[in-house]
Scaffold this motif. Structure first.
Motif, mmCIF file in Angstrom:
data_model
loop_
_atom_site.group_PDB
_atom_site.id
_atom_site.type_symbol
_atom_site.label_atom_id
_atom_site.label_comp_id
_atom_site.label_asym_id
_atom_site.label_seq_id
_atom_site.Cartn_x
_atom_site.Cartn_y
_atom_site.Cartn_z
ATOM 1 N N LEU A 16 0.826 -1.206 0.000
ATOM 2 C CA LEU A 16 0.000 0.000 0.000
ATOM 3 C C LEU A 16 0.862 1.259 0.000
ATOM 4 O O LEU A 16 0.519 2.264 -0.638
ATOM 5 C CB LEU A 16 -0.929 -0.003 1.211
ATOM 6 N N GLN A 17 1.990 1.207 0.709
ATOM 7 C CA GLN A 17 2.882 2.358 0.730
ATOM 8 C C GLN A 17 3.436 2.632 -0.667
ATOM 9 O O GLN A 17 3.418 3.771 -1.147
ATOM 10 C CB GLN A 17 4.040 2.132 1.702
ATOM 11 N N ARG A 18 3.960 1.584 -1.300
ATOM 12 C CA ARG A 18 4.494 1.753 -2.649
ATOM 13 C C ARG A 18 3.402 2.202 -3.618
ATOM 14 O O ARG A 18 3.639 3.051 -4.491
ATOM 15 C CB ARG A 18 5.108 0.435 -3.134
ATOM 16 N N LEU A 19 2.223 1.653 -3.444
ATOM 17 C CA LEU A 19 1.112 2.042 -4.306
ATOM 18 C C LEU A 19 0.737 3.500 -4.091
ATOM 19 O O LEU A 19 0.508 4.247 -5.050
ATOM 20 C CB LEU A 19 -0.088 1.137 -4.044
ATOM 21 N N ALA A 20 0.712 3.929 -2.815
ATOM 22 C CA ALA A 20 0.373 5.316 -2.514
ATOM 23 C C ALA A 20 1.425 6.268 -3.074
ATOM 24 O O ALA A 20 1.099 7.312 -3.666
ATOM 25 C CB ALA A 20 0.243 5.512 -1.003
ATOM 26 N N ILE A 21 2.709 5.902 -2.899
ATOM 27 C CA ILE A 21 3.781 6.740 -3.433
ATOM 28 C C ILE A 21 3.673 6.839 -4.949
ATOM 29 O O ILE A 21 3.844 7.910 -5.540
ATOM 30 C CB ILE A 21 5.159 6.184 -3.015
ATOM 31 N N PHE A 22 3.373 5.693 -5.571
ATOM 32 C CA PHE A 22 3.224 5.716 -7.028
ATOM 33 C C PHE A 22 2.032 6.556 -7.447
ATOM 34 O O PHE A 22 2.121 7.367 -8.374
ATOM 35 C CB PHE A 22 3.065 4.293 -7.565
ATOM 36 N N VAL A 23 0.885 6.358 -6.787
ATOM 37 C CA VAL A 23 -0.329 7.081 -7.170
ATOM 38 C C VAL A 23 -0.134 8.584 -7.007
ATOM 39 O O VAL A 23 -0.438 9.369 -7.910
ATOM 40 C CB VAL A 23 -1.533 6.591 -6.342
ATOM 41 N N PHE A 24 0.388 8.989 -5.836
ATOM 42 C CA PHE A 24 0.600 10.422 -5.611
ATOM 43 C C PHE A 24 1.707 10.966 -6.514
ATOM 44 O O PHE A 24 1.606 12.077 -7.043
ATOM 45 C CB PHE A 24 0.938 10.692 -4.150
ATOM 46 N N GLY A 25 2.782 10.171 -6.673
ATOM 47 C CA GLY A 25 3.873 10.617 -7.543
ATOM 48 C C GLY A 25 3.439 10.711 -8.990
ATOM 49 O O GLY A 25 3.713 11.705 -9.674
ATOM 50 N N PHE A 26 2.731 9.676 -9.447
ATOM 51 C CA PHE A 26 2.234 9.712 -10.821
ATOM 52 C C PHE A 26 1.163 10.784 -10.982
ATOM 53 O O PHE A 26 1.105 11.463 -12.015
ATOM 54 C CB PHE A 26 1.662 8.346 -11.211
ATOM 55 N N GLY A 27 0.312 10.945 -9.965
ATOM 56 C CA GLY A 27 -0.709 11.981 -10.035
ATOM 57 C C GLY A 27 -0.100 13.364 -10.144
ATOM 58 O O GLY A 27 -0.546 14.205 -10.941
ATOM 59 N N SER A 28 0.950 13.609 -9.353
ATOM 60 C CA SER A 28 1.643 14.900 -9.438
ATOM 61 C C SER A 28 2.254 15.085 -10.817
ATOM 62 O O SER A 28 2.180 16.172 -11.416
ATOM 63 C CB SER A 28 2.731 14.975 -8.356
ATOM 64 N N TYR A 29 2.867 14.009 -11.309
ATOM 65 C CA TYR A 29 3.442 14.065 -12.664
ATOM 66 C C TYR A 29 2.358 14.319 -13.712
ATOM 67 O O TYR A 29 2.547 15.133 -14.629
ATOM 68 C CB TYR A 29 4.155 12.746 -12.956
ATOM 69 N N PHE A 30 1.219 13.636 -13.584
ATOM 70 C CA PHE A 30 0.121 13.744 -14.549
ATOM 71 C C PHE A 30 -0.313 15.196 -14.733
ATOM 72 O O PHE A 30 -0.556 15.646 -15.864
ATOM 73 C CB PHE A 30 -1.059 12.893 -14.080
ATOM 74 N N PHE A 31 -0.394 15.927 -13.634
ATOM 75 C CA PHE A 31 -0.849 17.313 -13.734
ATOM 76 C C PHE A 31 0.307 18.273 -14.054
ATOM 77 O O PHE A 31 0.122 19.227 -14.814
ATOM 78 C CB PHE A 31 -1.538 17.732 -12.433
ATOM 79 N N MET A 32 1.502 18.016 -13.500
ATOM 80 C CA MET A 32 2.622 18.926 -13.745
ATOM 81 C C MET A 32 3.085 18.871 -15.191
ATOM 82 O O MET A 32 3.498 19.890 -15.755
ATOM 83 C CB MET A 32 3.781 18.607 -12.799
ATOM 84 N N VAL A 33 3.039 17.669 -15.814
ATOM 85 C CA VAL A 33 3.484 17.556 -17.194
ATOM 86 C C VAL A 33 2.557 18.317 -18.129
ATOM 87 O O VAL A 33 2.947 18.701 -19.247
ATOM 88 C CB VAL A 33 3.570 16.061 -17.594
ATOM 89 N N ARG A 34 1.332 18.558 -17.678
ATOM 90 C CA ARG A 34 0.374 19.349 -18.446
ATOM 91 C C ARG A 34 0.353 20.813 -17.991
ATOM 92 O O ARG A 34 -0.210 21.667 -18.691
ATOM 93 C CB ARG A 34 -1.026 18.738 -18.316
ATOM 94 N N TYR A 35 0.914 21.096 -16.832
ATOM 95 C CA TYR A 35 0.947 22.448 -16.271
ATOM 96 C C TYR A 35 2.082 23.264 -16.884
ATOM 97 O O TYR A 35 1.944 24.463 -17.128
ATOM 98 C CB TYR A 35 1.117 22.342 -14.755
ATOM 99 N N PHE A 36 3.228 22.587 -17.138
ATOM 100 C CA PHE A 36 4.409 23.262 -17.663
ATOM 101 C C PHE A 36 4.672 22.837 -19.111
ATOM 102 O O PHE A 36 4.189 21.806 -19.573
ATOM 103 C CB PHE A 36 5.646 22.923 -16.817
#
Length: 442
Positions: A16-36
């Motif tokens: 669950l920890q690895r999954l949470a890190i991935f979800v939040f990390g990928f989620g941040s990437y998902f929006f930042m890659v479209r933000y910049f």
């Protein structure tokens, strides 16, 4: 805690920890890659490369040595914890000094002044991570993962929330702002870790220079392995950064997808490490080798269907994860997916040699592999650009696999044939385990 309960509780929290890190990390990437823009996001990617090198290297230096010594009988755990905290703080100061010294070099090499502000913010984050990581290591050594899980969720979840808010309602924020928010997230994670893990904190501190020397003597090889491994792993992006920031962004789009494959790999590796150490101490190297085989087969069995899906539909995967602007990274993604089959074998090598008291072996393997990786990247990137970096990654993974399997067979009797048998057994027994789990839930 019984053996069965340990595996169930540990695997649940760590996965669950690895999954949470991935979800939040990928989620941040998902929006930042479209933000910049591609170029701006490429600078952020280079900053993440630096922070990954520092965090993974320091973690390798402190965590593995602390967990191994903590499980030994008749160990003075007060002295051990004090020595670990001391090395954690000193190593952090050393890394901060190195990062500050590299600012002028990186500014010129990567053709950007923004990297200076990002590094300065990360220096403050590094100091916050000293007590946070130490609490996590202490809890892991006690075979508990609750505080590790929730502190990671709070830390990563906070940063993800900030990214989403800015994406939806606050345009044109700078990269420095997001680096500052990482520091705030670190404070939130530290508070969470203390609340949930303080029962494992030592009642007193006991200074023992001999213990510090012993931890350093053991950890220096792991530190060297960690530094060499993370630099080697990111050498492609470091070198691509000197060509163009957009190239880094495209390459990173494929890397982000493959991070999903690493969730079970790293999760099971974290769970297995204390057990391999215990098995090596109680039953010897051969028993530890059998556990290595079983864990690798399990990881490969889990990730193989995902890899096949990526190989068949790379464009769709990239469209969902990074957007239409990054579809040209499909060939990169295919090669990375092919190479990822070897990752479970290679990730466990360091742990296997550490627990039998030979951390220098994995150190030399990683040094050799990173020399190969660096040389091939230097040769191929100027000629082939991004594809040169991808081929260098594949060549390096094959090199590590061949060398490490030869040495594991000699030292621990590890057999690829037995690993293959374990993989077949995984696929034949997994459906029954799943049906049994579902029936119990019903």
């Amino acid at each position: 805690m019984t053996e069965k309960n340990y595996w169930v509780r540990a695997s649940t929290y760590v996965t669950l920890q690895r999954l949470a890190i991935f979800v939040f990390g990928f989620g941040s990437y998902f929006f930042m890659v479209r933000y910049f823009s591609k170029d701006t996001f490429g600078v952020w990617t280079l900053f993440v490369v630096i922070t990954s090198i520092v965090e993974m290297s320091r973690s390798a230096f402190i965590q593995n040595a602390f967990v191994k010594f903590y499980s030994q009988p008749n160990i003075d755990r007060f002295s051990l914890t004090t020595a670990s905290i001391t090395l954690n703080f000193i190593s952090t100061l050393v890394f901060i000094a190195l990062m500050l010294g590299l600012i002028p070099v990186l500014t010129i090499f990567w053709h950007t002044k923004e990297i200076m502000g990002l590094i300065l913010w990360y220096c403050s984050t590094s100091l916050i991570l000293v007590p946070l990581t130490q609490l996590n290591y202490l809890e892991q050594a006690n075979q508990s993962f609750r505080g590790v899980f929730w502190s990671a969720v709070v830390r990563q979840g906070f940063f993800f929330s900030v990214v989403v808010i800015c994406f939806l309602w606050v345009p044109n924020m700078s990269l420095n702002f997001f680096a500052a928010m990482q520091s705030v997230g670190g404070i939130a994670g530290l508070v969470t870790a203390w609340i949930l893990s303080k029962q494992f904190a030592p009642r007193r501190l006991a200074t023992d220079r001999a213990m510090v020397r012993n931890l350093f003597k053991f950890g220096k090889y792991i530190l060297g392995t960690g530094v060499a491994s993370t630099i080697g792993k990111n050498a492609d992006q470091i070198l691509l950064g000197s060509i163009s920031h957009s190239s880094v962004a495209l390459y990173n789009a494929a890397v982000r997808v493959m991070n999903f494959v690493e969730i079970p790999t790293l999760s099971i590796s974290n769970i297995v490490y204390p057990k391999i150490a215990e098995r090596a101490n109680l039953e010897g190297k051969e028993a530890a080798g059998r556990l290595y085989e079983k864990s690798v087969a399990t990881i490969v069995g889990i990730i193989l269907p995902v890899i096949v899906g990526i190989l068949v539909l790379p464009q769709i995967v990239l469209l969902i994860t990074a957007g239409k602007a990054y579809l040209e990274a499909a060939p990169i993604l295919r090669i990375m997916a092919t190479a990822s089959v070897l990752i479970p074998f290679n990730v466990q090598v360091g742990s296997a040699f550490e627990v039998i008291g030979k951390p220098h072996v994995s150190f030399y393997i990683n040094i050799s592999a990173n020399v190969v990786n660096l040389v091939v990247n230097i040769l191929l990137i100027p000629r082939l650009g991004i594809m040169g970096a991808v081929w260098a990654m594949l060549i390096t993974n094959v090199f590590i696999f061949v060398v490490s399997q030869v040495l594991l067979r000699r030292e621990m009797g590890v057999s690829l044939l037995r690993t293959g048998v374990q993989l077949v057994e995984f696929y034949t027994t997994a459906p029954g385990h799943i049906r049994g789990f579902i029936s119990r839930k019903k």
